[in-house]
Design a protein around this motif. Sequence first.
Motif, PDB file in Angstrom:
ATOM      1  N   LEU A  49       0.836  -1.209   0.000  1.00 43.47           N
ATOM      2  CA  LEU A  49       0.000   0.000   0.000  1.00 43.47           C
ATOM      3  C   LEU A  49       0.869   1.258   0.000  1.00 43.47           C
ATOM      4  N   LEU A  50       1.931   1.240   0.784  1.00 49.61           N
ATOM      5  CA  LEU A  50       2.854   2.380   0.796  1.00 49.61           C
ATOM      6  C   LEU A  50       3.466   2.585  -0.590  1.00 49.61           C
ATOM      7  N   LEU A  51       3.842   1.500  -1.240  1.00 49.03           N
ATOM      8  CA  LEU A  51       4.408   1.595  -2.581  1.00 49.03           C
ATOM      9  C   LEU A  51       3.381   2.189  -3.548  1.00 49.03           C
ATOM     10  N   GLN A  52       2.162   1.687  -3.488  1.00 52.68           N
ATOM     11  CA  GLN A  52       1.116   2.157  -4.405  1.00 52.68           C
ATOM     12  C   GLN A  52       0.779   3.626  -4.201  1.00 52.68           C
ATOM     13  N   THR A  53       0.988   4.132  -3.009  1.00 54.41           N
ATOM     14  CA  THR A  53       0.694   5.543  -2.739  1.00 54.41           C
ATOM     15  C   THR A  53       1.944   6.419  -2.853  1.00 54.41           C
ATOM     16  N   GLY A  54       3.014   5.856  -3.430  1.00 54.77           N
ATOM     17  CA  GLY A  54       4.214   6.636  -3.694  1.00 54.77           C
ATOM     18  C   GLY A  54       5.133   6.825  -2.507  1.00 54.77           C
ATOM     19  N   GLN A  55       4.892   6.121  -1.420  1.00 54.55           N
ATOM     20  CA  GLN A  55       5.714   6.252  -0.213  1.00 54.55           C
ATOM     21  C   GLN A  55       6.777   5.150  -0.203  1.00 54.55           C
ATOM     22  N   ILE A  56       7.631   5.190  -1.204  1.00 55.63           N
ATOM     23  CA  ILE A  56       8.588   4.111  -1.424  1.00 55.63           C
ATOM     24  C   ILE A  56       9.573   3.975  -0.271  1.00 55.63           C
ATOM     25  N   GLU A  57      10.109   5.090   0.200  1.00 49.97           N
ATOM     26  CA  GLU A  57      11.091   5.011   1.295  1.00 49.97           C
ATOM     27  C   GLU A  57      10.464   4.421   2.554  1.00 49.97           C
ATOM     28  N   ARG A  58       9.227   4.792   2.852  1.00 48.42           N
ATOM     29  CA  ARG A  58       8.540   4.206   4.019  1.00 48.42           C
ATOM     30  C   ARG A  58       8.314   2.719   3.823  1.00 48.42           C
ATOM     31  N   ALA A  59       8.021   2.318   2.597  1.00 45.08           N
ATOM     32  CA  ALA A  59       7.832   0.898   2.303  1.00 45.08           C
ATOM     33  C   ALA A  59       9.139   0.135   2.523  1.00 45.08           C
ATOM     34  N   ILE A  60      10.238   0.718   2.085  1.00 46.13           N
ATOM     35  CA  ILE A  60      11.532   0.059   2.266  1.00 46.13           C
ATOM     36  C   ILE A  60      11.878  -0.044   3.745  1.00 46.13           C
ATOM     37  N   TRP A  77      11.965 -10.356   1.519  1.00 49.18           N
ATOM     38  CA  TRP A  77      13.144 -10.062   0.700  1.00 49.18           C
ATOM     39  C   TRP A  77      12.721  -9.819  -0.750  1.00 49.18           C
ATOM     40  N   ASN A  78      11.796 -10.643  -1.238  1.00 46.59           N
ATOM     41  CA  ASN A  78      11.349 -10.497  -2.619  1.00 46.59           C
ATOM     42  C   ASN A  78      10.625  -9.173  -2.834  1.00 46.59           C
ATOM     43  N   ARG A  79       9.787  -8.777  -1.895  1.00 48.48           N
ATOM     44  CA  ARG A  79       9.076  -7.500  -2.021  1.00 48.48           C
ATOM     45  C   ARG A  79      10.062  -6.337  -2.020  1.00 48.48           C
ATOM     46  N   ARG A  80      11.104  -6.439  -1.178  1.00 44.60           N
ATOM     47  CA  ARG A  80      12.105  -5.364  -1.156  1.00 44.60           C
ATOM     48  C   ARG A  80      12.874  -5.336  -2.478  1.00 44.60           C
ATOM     49  N   ALA A  81      13.132  -6.512  -3.047  1.00 49.59           N
ATOM     50  CA  ALA A  81      13.796  -6.564  -4.351  1.00 49.59           C
ATOM     51  C   ALA A  81      12.954  -5.854  -5.407  1.00 49.59           C
ATOM     52  N   VAL A  82      11.647  -6.048  -5.354  1.00 55.39           N
ATOM     53  CA  VAL A  82      10.751  -5.369  -6.292  1.00 55.39           C
ATOM     54  C   VAL A  82      10.866  -3.852  -6.128  1.00 55.39           C
ATOM     55  N   LEU A  83      10.883  -3.402  -4.889  1.00 56.63           N
ATOM     56  CA  LEU A  83      11.023  -1.960  -4.645  1.00 56.63           C
ATOM     57  C   LEU A  83      12.360  -1.447  -5.163  1.00 56.63           C
ATOM     58  N   TYR A  84      13.422  -2.194  -4.899  1.00 59.77           N
ATOM     59  CA  TYR A  84      14.728  -1.778  -5.402  1.00 59.77           C
ATOM     60  C   TYR A  84      14.713  -1.715  -6.932  1.00 59.77           C
ATOM     61  N   PHE A  85      14.064  -2.676  -7.566  1.00 59.16           N
ATOM     62  CA  PHE A  85      13.975  -2.667  -9.032  1.00 59.16           C
ATOM     63  C   PHE A  85      13.293  -1.398  -9.515  1.00 59.16           C
TER      64      PHE A  85
END
Length: 156
Positions: A49-60, A77-85
């Motif tokens: 949800l944080l990612l979808q609302t543009g709060q990438i750093e909070r998601a990480i 780990w996989n979700r964080r890899a997606v964010l890093y991508f």
Amino acid sequence: MPQPSVDQLLQNLHNNDEKLRERATQALWNTWFEQKGVVGLQRLQRAQLLLQTGQIERAIVLLDQLIAEMPDFAEAWNRRAVLYFTQQRYAAAIDDCQVVVHAIPIHFGAWSGMARCYAALNDYQQAIVAVRRALDLQPYALENQRLLLECTAQLT
């Protein structure tokens, strides 16, 4: 009705029946997301949800905390890899994908993600190795078939 085993789900990924493959794919994703029960699942959903609302750093930050608390939670780990991508932090994403496939060698999502990262870094040899592994598990995945063709074309 009993739930199919992981081995049965993996076999179903090779079946000609598209609906059976889709159900098997979803069941495997559910298994990975639910590995740590409701608490782990809810925190993954919150990170999404944080990612979808543009709060990438909070998601990480949330995923970093989750990984620190549950280092064997492969999907974190996989979700964080997606964010890093999404941030074009390909080397960090590859590192996280490698943790995932070490813990869950059948994680076709992590193999595919790793392949995409290697391709983005123009390391087509490594991309081909990773995408072939993903296709061994999930041979009908069109995006991976395309990636394999694209990476192979880059080497010729």
